[in-house]
Write an enzyme that holds these catalytic residues in place. Sequence first.
Site, PDB file in Angstrom:
ATOM      1  N   GLU A 291      -5.093  -4.927  10.686  1.00  0.00           N
ATOM      2  CA  GLU A 291      -4.055  -3.908  10.853  1.00  0.00           C
ATOM      3  C   GLU A 291      -4.293  -3.146  12.158  1.00  0.00           C
ATOM      4  OE1 GLU A 291      -2.188  -2.706   6.839  1.00  0.00           O
ATOM      5  OE2 GLU A 291      -3.874  -1.396   7.199  1.00  0.00           O
TER       6      GLU A 291
ATOM      7  N   ASN B 106       0.868  -1.170   0.000  1.00  0.00           N
ATOM      8  CA  ASN B 106       0.000   0.000   0.000  1.00  0.00           C
ATOM      9  C   ASN B 106       0.910   1.225   0.000  1.00  0.00           C
ATOM     10  OD1 ASN B 106      -1.766   2.078   0.509  1.00  0.00           O
ATOM     11  ND2 ASN B 106      -2.380   1.371   2.547  1.00  0.00           N
TER      12      ASN B 106
ATOM     13  N   GLU C  33      -6.581   4.572   8.088  1.00  0.00           N
ATOM     14  CA  GLU C  33      -6.399   6.001   7.798  1.00  0.00           C
ATOM     15  C   GLU C  33      -7.676   6.604   7.206  1.00  0.00           C
ATOM     16  OE1 GLU C  33      -2.731   5.520   5.637  1.00  0.00           O
ATOM     17  OE2 GLU C  33      -1.792   4.922   7.522  1.00  0.00           O
TER      18      GLU C  33
ATOM     19  N   GLY D  93       2.872   2.267  10.736  1.00  0.00           N
ATOM     20  CA  GLY D  93       3.821   3.358  10.568  1.00  0.00           C
ATOM     21  C   GLY D  93       4.571   3.728  11.837  1.00  0.00           C
TER      22      GLY D  93
ATOM     23  N   SER E  47       3.810  -2.149  10.161  1.00  0.00           N
ATOM     24  CA  SER E  47       5.267  -2.206  10.330  1.00  0.00           C
ATOM     25  C   SER E  47       5.870  -3.557   9.932  1.00  0.00           C
ATOM     26  CB  SER E  47       5.658  -1.828  11.760  1.00  0.00           C
ATOM     27  OG  SER E  47       5.245  -0.499  12.053  1.00  0.00           O
TER      28      SER E  47
ATOM     29  N   LYS F 288       0.162   4.233  -0.217  1.00  0.00           N
ATOM     30  CA  LYS F 288      -0.462   5.410   0.402  1.00  0.00           C
ATOM     31  C   LYS F 288      -0.256   6.645  -0.493  1.00  0.00           C
ATOM     32  CE  LYS F 288      -0.071   3.134   4.829  1.00  0.00           C
ATOM     33  NZ  LYS F 288       0.080   3.214   6.280  1.00  0.00           N
TER      34      LYS F 288
ATOM     35  N   HIS G 185      -9.469   1.086   5.248  1.00  0.00           N
ATOM     36  CA  HIS G 185      -8.145   1.264   5.861  1.00  0.00           C
ATOM     37  C   HIS G 185      -8.285   2.191   7.069  1.00  0.00           C
ATOM     38  CE1 HIS G 185      -4.011   2.472   6.522  1.00  0.00           C
ATOM     39  NE2 HIS G 185      -3.673   1.359   5.901  1.00  0.00           N
TER      40      HIS G 185
HETATM   41  P1  13P Z   1       3.280   0.373   7.577  1.00  0.00           P
HETATM   42  O1  13P Z   1       3.763  -0.906   6.950  1.00  0.00           O
HETATM   43  O2  13P Z   1       3.998   1.586   7.074  1.00  0.00           O
HETATM   44  O3  13P Z   1       3.213   0.276   9.054  1.00  0.00           O
HETATM   45  O4  13P Z   1       1.760   0.572   7.071  1.00  0.00           O
HETATM   46  C1  13P Z   1       0.873  -0.472   7.195  1.00  0.00           C
HETATM   47  C2  13P Z   1      -0.361  -0.154   6.445  1.00  0.00           C
HETATM   48  O5  13P Z   1      -1.127   0.702   6.841  1.00  0.00           O
HETATM   49  C3  13P Z   1      -0.625  -0.882   5.198  1.00  0.00           C
HETATM   50  O6  13P Z   1      -1.899  -0.637   4.729  1.00  0.00           O
END
Ligand code: 13P
Length: 256
Positions: A172, A10, A102, A178, A218, A12, A100
């Site tokens: 997640e 992803n 976010e 992150g 992560s 982002k 997601h």
């Molecule tokens: P990270 O791997 O940067 O922690 O992000 C995970 C994520 O949100 C994947 O959709």
Amino acid sequence: MARKDLIAGNWKMNATHLEAIQMVQKLGYRLDPGDYDRVEVVVCPPFTALRSVQTVIESDYLRIRLGAQDVHWEAQGAFTGEVSPLMLARLGVKYVIVGHSERRHLFGEDDATVARKLRAVLAHDMTPIVAVGETLEQREQEITEEVIGGQLQAALEGLDPATVGDLVVAYEPVWAIGTGRTASDEQAAEAIGFLRRRVAEGWGEAAADRVRILYGGSVTPGNVAGLMAKRDIDGALVGGASLDPDKFASLVRYWI
Ligand code: 13P
């Protein structure tokens, strides 16, 4: 029944379309044909790069699959700034992330919105990757199962077992995204085992055996093998580490 591993990047809100072209080309060079037999490899670039990445995948005969990070639920209409499932399907998009964290936390998407988007993705013959996860506060309150079970139920309510079996779910935990703080293999396997049991209770054992459930938060080349060794974990949804083609390729080849 054996479930095929799936590792999705992803990206982002990262990569211009020119950068995205380089990233997917590099990734393609670093993967061997045999890797795709073991793992389904998906990249989810931003909307502005989907067309470019699709062209590279097609013209280089890569077996990388195209994914999108979000979608609107209508096929067209007066929805300024939105992108429709029809538009994604016509671009060759196979997977769409819905719900997601976010989107849920930064943009206020609720369970009803996630459920609508999921149905729209299915209606256009793409596969949703439904993301669920608890915040740190919720984990500390020991309500992780209520939260992720509730998100799963709301998203999948009313779907038939065959459809649920074809889905991808991503667990997640918000506190692991992150932050460099991964869930331990045991924490991830426990939550994913719980989600699979929930699917079994609601949609039957056959659906639970087939649905693929990924871990995200992560994930790095250093911790992916431990996660993948867990029977219930079928793959990973990777943010930061998917932006570096070397890292993402070594993560895809987690057994090496
Ligand atoms: P990270 O791997 O940067 O922690 O992000 C995970 C994520 O949100 C994947 O959709």
